[in-house]
Design an enzyme around this catalytic site. Sequence first.
Site, PDB file in Angstrom:
ATOM      1  N   GLY A 207     -10.143 -10.749  -3.856  1.00 39.18           N
ATOM      2  CA  GLY A 207     -10.517 -12.077  -4.320  1.00 39.18           C
ATOM      3  C   GLY A 207      -9.352 -13.037  -4.411  1.00 39.18           C
ATOM      4  O   GLY A 207      -9.542 -14.242  -4.357  1.00 39.18           O
TER       5      GLY A 207
ATOM      6  N   VAL B  35      -3.441  -9.459   2.807  1.00 40.31           N
ATOM      7  CA  VAL B  35      -2.134  -9.011   3.272  1.00 40.31           C
ATOM      8  C   VAL B  35      -2.257  -8.603   4.738  1.00 40.31           C
ATOM      9  O   VAL B  35      -3.145  -7.831   5.106  1.00 40.31           O
ATOM     10  CB  VAL B  35      -1.603  -7.832   2.432  1.00 40.31           C
ATOM     11  CG1 VAL B  35      -0.237  -7.386   2.944  1.00 40.31           C
ATOM     12  CG2 VAL B  35      -1.497  -8.230   0.970  1.00 40.31           C
TER      13      VAL B  35
ATOM     14  N   ASP C   5       2.596  -6.598 -13.786  1.00 36.32           N
ATOM     15  CA  ASP C   5       1.417  -5.896 -13.243  1.00 36.32           C
ATOM     16  C   ASP C   5       1.833  -4.516 -12.727  1.00 36.32           C
ATOM     17  O   ASP C   5       1.589  -4.165 -11.571  1.00 36.32           O
ATOM     18  CB  ASP C   5       0.783  -6.723 -12.124  1.00 36.32           C
ATOM     19  CG  ASP C   5      -0.628  -6.242 -11.771  1.00 36.32           C
ATOM     20  OD1 ASP C   5      -1.198  -5.467 -12.562  1.00 36.32           O
ATOM     21  OD2 ASP C   5      -1.147  -6.636 -10.713  1.00 36.32           O
TER      22      ASP C   5
END
Length: 754
Positions: free
Chosen positions: A446, A450, A565
Amino acid sequence: MANHHPMLLFLGLAVLALQPQIAAASRRPQPPPWCPKKCGGVDIEYPFGVGPACSLSDGFSLECVHDTPQLRLGTEQQKVKVLDINLLHGKIRTANNISWQCLQDKQTGRLVNSSWTGLDATALPYRFSDEDNRLYAVGCNVLVFLNGSVAASGTNDPILNACISTCFGNGSINAISNGSCSGTGCCEMAIPRGLNSYGLVFSGPLVNNSWPGNNWCSYAVLMEAHSFNFKASYATTDEFSRKNHGTVPVVLNFAAGNKTCKDARMRDDYACVSNHSVCVDTVDGQGYVCNCTRGYTGNPYLTDGCIDIDECAARNHGCPDGMICSNFPGGHNCSCPEGEHNSNKSGVLICEPDLKRYSLPVSVIIAIGVTGGIAIVVMSILSSYLVHQRRALADIKRNYFKRHGGLLLYEELNARKSNAFTIYTEEQLEQATNGFDESNVLGRGGHGTVYKGWVAASDDLVVAIKRCKLMDERNRKEFGKEMLILSQVNHKNIVKLLGCCLEVDVPMLVYEYVPNGTLYHLIHGGSAATAAAISFTTRLRIAHESAESLAYLHSFASPPILHGDVKSSNILLDESFMAKVSDFGASILAPTDEAQMMTMVQGTCGYLDPEYMQTCQLTEKSDVYSFGVVLLELLTGKKPLCLDGPEEGRSLSARFLAAMRENRVDLILDEQVKSEASGELLEEITLLALECLHMRGGERPAMKEVAERLGGLRKLHQHPWTQDVVELEEVRCLLSDSPESISFEVDATSSSGY
C-alpha cells in the site's frame, strides 16, 4: 484439383480455421426474452440476470427482492444490495456494512464490536477494486486490521494490513479539519490489487480511558473512495454511521472468466460472442471482460449485441456546417455537396465552389501557396506547443528537485572529495528498470513498490529502487538534509543507500541489492521442518550482527539515527548470508527538541514499543524493544503476531513475558535452540530479551550494551576456527532446498526489506 484457383483454396482453408470459433460462439446459450431488464431503478444487463438461465453463470445471478437487486457472494452466500452495474468497464457497485466498536462500560473497559465483519468474493468473477476503494477507520485511538486474501496465479494468498487513527488530548481533537483523513481522527489505506475477501478486526483502544466526551464508538469500512468525505465531527460522534444509515458503496471488479483473452478465445465458453466485440484482460491478470470495438456500442456478451453508433444522427456529429455527414459501420465521413470541395482556411474546414476549368494557372499556384502557408503556420504552432510542453515538464522537475532540498544536497556532495552517493534523474531510473516493468518488481504494497534495476556504471551495478506513493510534509522539507546524513552511513551490516531521485513528486531511493531474501522468510517462509533446522549458532550470529548495526546507528552516526521499524523482514541476507539491516531510509534523525517528538504512529504491529504507543515519543529504546521481538522470533521460531488464537495469546512478546513470570519459558523455545544451547547460555539470552522488552524504556539496555552482550555469548558458544564455515554451508543448504522461501512481499507484516 490442379485447376482450382489458389485464392479459392486460401479462402477455403480460412473458413475451416474459423469454424471452431464460430461453433463455440453458436453453442453459448443466450438469455430467454422473458428475463427481467430492470429491478427497481437498476438496469439488469446480461451477463447479469434475474431468474433461471438469465445469467452467464451462478456468479452473475441476481435476486430481485422488494424491487432491490441482491447478489450472493462467497461460500457463505452473503447477500449484498446492488446499486449500479457498469457493464463496459467491468464494475459493479454494492452496499457494504460499516463495522463498529463501542466501549460498553467506561469504568470496566468492556468492549462490544462487529469484529470480523467483511465480504467474501473468493469465487470468480469478483475482486475488490484497488483503484476505486480505500479502507477507512474513523474515531479516536483505534487500530483496525484488514485480514483477507489476494488472488494470484490461481491461489488465494493471505494478507494482513493495519490502519491506525489517533487522538492524543483535546488539542489534537480540536485540530482535526474537514476533508483531512491523515491519521488524526481518521486514517485511510490503499488495498492490494486482486483482493477477493476480507474481514475487519478492531484491536481495543490504543490508550485506556481516552475516548473523548460521551462518544465511545469507532468505525471502519472498505468503501468507494470518491463517496467518502471526512468531516471533523465524525471523529467524536456517530454522525458517519448515522448519516449513511450503516451502509456505504463499495466497487467490485468482475470478470467473464478466469482465463486470459489469449486462452479464453479457444474455449467453448468464450463470453465475447457479439460481432465487433473485443476481449480485454483484467488489470490483475486473473480473467477478462468484453467490450465493443470503437464506433460500436451495446452488449458484447449477446449475439449481435454490439451495434453501430450512428454519429450522423447526433446533433454534434463532428462535421462543420455546410458539409454532409455520411455514416458507415464503425465511423463516419464528412464531405462537401456536389460542385464544391473542402478547404482549410485559418484552421477551419469549410466547403468552397470548385475552380472553373478555364481558371488561369496563376490562381492554382496562388491556392497552392495559400494552402502551403497554412500548413507552415500549423506546423509552427505545433512545434511551439511541443517546446512549451517540454519546458513546462522541465520546470516541474526543477521545482520538485528544489522542494526536496536537492540544491543543498548537490552542493554538499560536490564539496566532498570522494562520495559514492549519486543523485539520479527520473530517466536513468526508468532505463534501469525498463520503464518500471512488472517483471522487475521485487515487492509491492500500500505504501509503494520496490524494483530491481541495473544502473549504467562500469560494471552494470545491480540495485533495488524504492518507489513510494506518499510522503508527509515534514519529510518533504527535511528530505535533502536527511539524505546528506544517511549517505554517510557505512557499516557492513547495514544496507548501503547508494542514491536518490529528487525530480519527482515523491522521491525514489536507490539501495544496494541484497540477493538472499529476508530473515522473516528464513524463519517463517519455508516449511516447518526447514525453519526448525536453523542452528542456534546461525540464529545467535544474525542477532549479534543486527544488534551491531543498530548500535552503530544509535551511537556512532552523527547525528544519531533512529530506525523506527525494526523487524525480521527488514533484516536481509547477502551472498554470504550475513545480516544487513535495511529500510533505515524511512527512519528519522534523533529529535533535538520537544516539538520534534510528536509524530504519526509508525512501525509494524507486533513490534511496536508500548511506551511509544502511549506517548508518540520515538526514542532509541523503541528500537531496543522491537529488536527484543526479533530476538524472540530467533529463539522460538514463532511469528510476532497471530490473530487466530485467543486475544491474550496473539502477541509473541506477551506470551514470552507470561512464560518468564511462570518459569516455563522452555515451553515456547524452539527445539533446535534447546538441543544446541547450554542451560547457562539460554538463561543469559532469555534474560537479555526480557530486559529489551521492559515496559518502561528507561529500564531497557542501550543497543551498544545489547550488541556487546550478544558478542560475548557468541564467543562463549562457538569454536573460533571452524564454526563460521560449517554455519555458512548449513544456511546455503537450507536455502537451496527451499528456493520458494526467498521471496519479496510488501505489506504491514512482511516487506521486501527496502
